[in-house]
Design an enzyme around this catalytic site. Structure first.
Site, PDB file in Angstrom:
ATOM      1  N   MET A 151       0.953  -1.209  -0.010  1.00 48.38           N
ATOM      2  CA  MET A 151       0.015  -0.200  -0.047  1.00 48.38           C
ATOM      3  C   MET A 151       0.737   1.181   0.237  1.00 48.38           C
ATOM      4  SD  MET A 151      -1.894   0.064   3.642  1.00 48.38           S
ATOM      5  CE  MET A 151      -0.962  -0.477   5.295  1.00 48.38           C
ATOM      6  N   ARG A 291      -3.443  -2.745  10.885  1.00 51.05           N
ATOM      7  CA  ARG A 291      -3.109  -2.486  12.501  1.00 51.05           C
ATOM      8  C   ARG A 291      -3.234  -3.419  13.310  1.00 51.05           C
ATOM      9  NH1 ARG A 291      -6.558   3.336  11.743  1.00 51.05           N
ATOM     10  NH2 ARG A 291      -4.547   4.491  10.992  1.00 51.05           N
ATOM     11  N   TYR A 427       4.545   2.950  12.198  1.00 47.99           N
ATOM     12  CA  TYR A 427       3.689   2.855  10.835  1.00 47.99           C
ATOM     13  C   TYR A 427       2.182   2.410  11.200  1.00 47.99           C
ATOM     14  CZ  TYR A 427       5.936  -1.926  10.983  1.00 47.99           C
ATOM     15  OH  TYR A 427       6.521  -3.179  11.160  1.00 47.99           O
ATOM     16  N   GLU A 428       1.463   2.263  10.046  1.00 43.73           N
ATOM     17  CA  GLU A 428       0.057   2.118  10.168  1.00 43.73           C
ATOM     18  C   GLU A 428      -0.532   2.850  10.932  1.00 43.73           C
ATOM     19  OE1 GLU A 428      -0.749   0.581   7.673  1.00 43.73           O
ATOM     20  OE2 GLU A 428       1.198  -0.735   7.243  1.00 43.73           O
ATOM     21  N   GLY A 429      -0.152   4.044  11.135  1.00 45.83           N
ATOM     22  CA  GLY A 429      -0.955   4.970  12.026  1.00 45.83           C
ATOM     23  C   GLY A 429      -0.057   5.083  13.401  1.00 45.83           C
TER      24      GLY A 429
END
Length: 569
Positions: A151, A291, A427-429
């Site tokens: 992504m 997540r 990462y991933e928020g």
């Protein structure tokens, strides 16, 4: 297995038509099989991957010897297909079992495991938002693992604020690519953005179409393959995209983190996934999956660091036991403070694992139509991502400490776990974003009852555990204060300690379920160890979380007591 049975409730899931194949023999075969595979194929590459890392040579990303063969075995044995839809070649088993596959692989080799982890998310996004033609063309190869997925969100000027991205996608109206788009732009921090292990890489890229609205409302999602794909899924020529460079990172050296350039020659062709300007909806399908799996990485690194620390502490002989009449040196695990550290490592790892599988079980129940479980899974996702990765770092750090000076020396490998773990809260928020999500959007789910109802369930079930009962009550009281009295700034100021409190409350509750199950004979092999680690968690970790209450409700005034120019003076 205990977490899969008790916290995820795999037997109950197997009663549904959707997951009927998840019978005990199948579950046991998967858990044992992937453990053996991870130990035999992925684990031996962990150290060489850290030392040699991924390299960009003449425009091609190269991995150390052994990675290609291990990935081929991963694909051949079908580990990528566990939870993917059966109509595209998957086994259609619960997400819970896919989590277990990733847990074992990531414990063996966190950097390598990022490759299949990102592919799982790409499958999810295309399954839910792709057209029938896209699903039939791309999913079978992604499901098998023959192709991998990525992504692409971040750009140099657009990190967490993806609405600031500048990549473009222009419709093509004529010629062989009519109906598709010319994609142009640069993306950074793209995990496994290029490599030679899979035969094709399917990039999911956020970009703007002409005249799209400003901000996040104007973002669309595009499927951009490394090699063009014909209607029969055979590969065509290379698309106009390339890795510009690889990031030099603190850890996960074997995971190629790429700067990707799309459309240098204005011939990068992509397909729209879903509707224009609805790209974030599709991308968040992929990110929510990721997540939970990033939270899983906290469990993975915790388990690996704990195993190594335990073995080192058993073999390292130093000093006599304090107060012992025998002055002979003993293994350091006999010393009280080392014993405390080791038990803390084990208890935190087991608590995070219990939270992980409880979350996965709720996601699976949501898949088969349980709306309450679906909402609960949404509530739990920021908890497992944030707290799971925080404790991964803590456990890895304690692991270095157990090794003493040798932990600070790279040759033992303890430092690698610490370095590898550090990316997971980012990462991933970031974990701050996860906490903000919990106290804003998630706090309002079902008019607040999704979260408060969870905490009330914990309190009811933990009436005979005063510390856990008190923590659940404090969390519910803070949740009500945040909904009814606190300003947005006050909520955000207390979001991180509040998220930790909630995560520990749920993890403690799930550890309590394990404790009761073992007492009832569920897992004789754990009859001695589980009561000790569960009690450590309930008696020591839970009260620590209760101590965060003051910080959670302190408000935001003190954060802004100094103007910015004074803060940095």
């Amino acid at each position: 297995m205990l977490s899969i049975r008790v916290n995820a409730g795999i037997a109950e899931l197997a009663k549904s038509e959707r997951f009927a194949a998840a019978e005990p023999d199948m579950v046991e075969a998967i858990v044992e099989g992937v453990g053996q595979f991870a130990a035999g194929e992925f684990a031996p590459l962990n150290r060489v991957g850290d030392l040699e890392g991924a390299k960009l040579e003449n425009g091609v990303v190269r991995l150390p010897n052994g990675f290609a063969e291990a990935y081929d075995q991963y694909v051949e044995q079908g580990w990528n297909a566990i939870a993917s839809p059966a109509e595209f070649g998957g086994q259609g088993l619960p997400f819970t079992l896919a989590c277990n596959v990733l847990e074992n692989l990531g414990t063996a080799n966190m950097a390598f495991n990022l490759l299949p982890m990102l592919s799982v998310g790409a499958i999810e996004a295309i399954e839910h938002h792709g057209s029938e033609a896209q699903q039939s063309r791309y999913l079978p190869k992604l499901v098998s693992g023959e192709w991998s997925g990525t992504m692409n969100l971040t750009e140099p000027q657009a990190g967490s604020d993806v609405g600031a991205l500048r990549s473009t996608a222009v419709p093509i109206t004529e010629g062989e690519h009519a109906g598709k788009y010319r994609v142009r732009g640069q993306k950074i921090y793209i995990t496994w953005g290029d490599h030679e292990l899979a035969k094709n890489i399917i990039h999911l890229v956020l970009a703007r179409t002409p005249d799209a609205p400003e901000g996040s409302r104007g973002i669309s999602l595009f499927l951009v393959p490394k090699y063009h794909v014909h209607d029969d899924a055979s590969l065509g020529p290379r698309n106009d995209l390339r890795p510009v460079s690889l990031e030099h990172k603190l850890g996960i050296h074997a995971s190629p983190t790429c700067v990707m350039s799309y459309g240098d020659n204005d011939e990068c062709i992509g397909e729209l996934v879903g509707a224009e300007n609805r790209g974030l909806v599709a991308m968040f399908t992929m990110m929510n999956n990721a997540r939970i799996n990033v939270g899983n990485q906290g469990v993975q690194i915790g388990e690996r660091a704990t195993q190594q620390a335990l073995h080192y502490a058993r073999d390292r002989i130093q000093s006599a036991r304090a107060g012992s009449p025998d002055k002979s040196p003993v293994a350091i695990l006999e010393h009280p403070d080392v014993r405390r550290m080791l038990l803390r490592m084990k208890a935190l790892t087991e608590g995070a694992r219990a939270l992980l599988y409880y979350t996965a079980g709720q996601v699976d129940r949501g898949t088969i139509g349980d709306e309450a479980a679906k909402a609960r899974g949404e509530i739990l996702t920021p908890m497992i991502k944030a707290w799971g990765t925080d404790i991964g770092i803590e456990i890895a750090s304690i692991g270095v400490q157990v090794h003493g000076g040798m932990g600070f020396v790279e040759e033992t490998g303890a430092a690698q776990h610490y370095r590898d773990a550090r990316i997971a809260p980012i990462y991933e928020g970031t974990n701050g974003i996860q906490a903000a999500d919990l106290v804003t959007r998630k706090l309002g789910l079902e008019d607040g009852q999704a979260l408060i109802g969870l905490l009330e369930d914990i309190a009811r079930d933990a009436a005979d555990e005063p510390k856990l009962f008190a923590l659940a009550g404090d969390c519910a009281a803070i949740a009500r204060w945040m909904r009814e009295e606190a300003s947005l700034d006050d909520r955000l100021a207390g979001s991180v300690p509040f998220t930790t409190m909630c995560a520990v409350a749920v993890a403690g509750w799930q550890m309590l379920q394990q404790l009761r199950a073992v007492a009832a004979g569920a897992s004789p092999a754990l009859a001695e160890t589980k009561p000790v680690t569960a009690r450590f968690f309930l008696d020591r970790i839970v009260p620590e979380a209760s101590g965060l209450k003051a910080s959670a409700i302190a408000g935001s005034d003190s954060l802004y007591a100094l103007p910015a120019d004074k803060l940095i003076a």
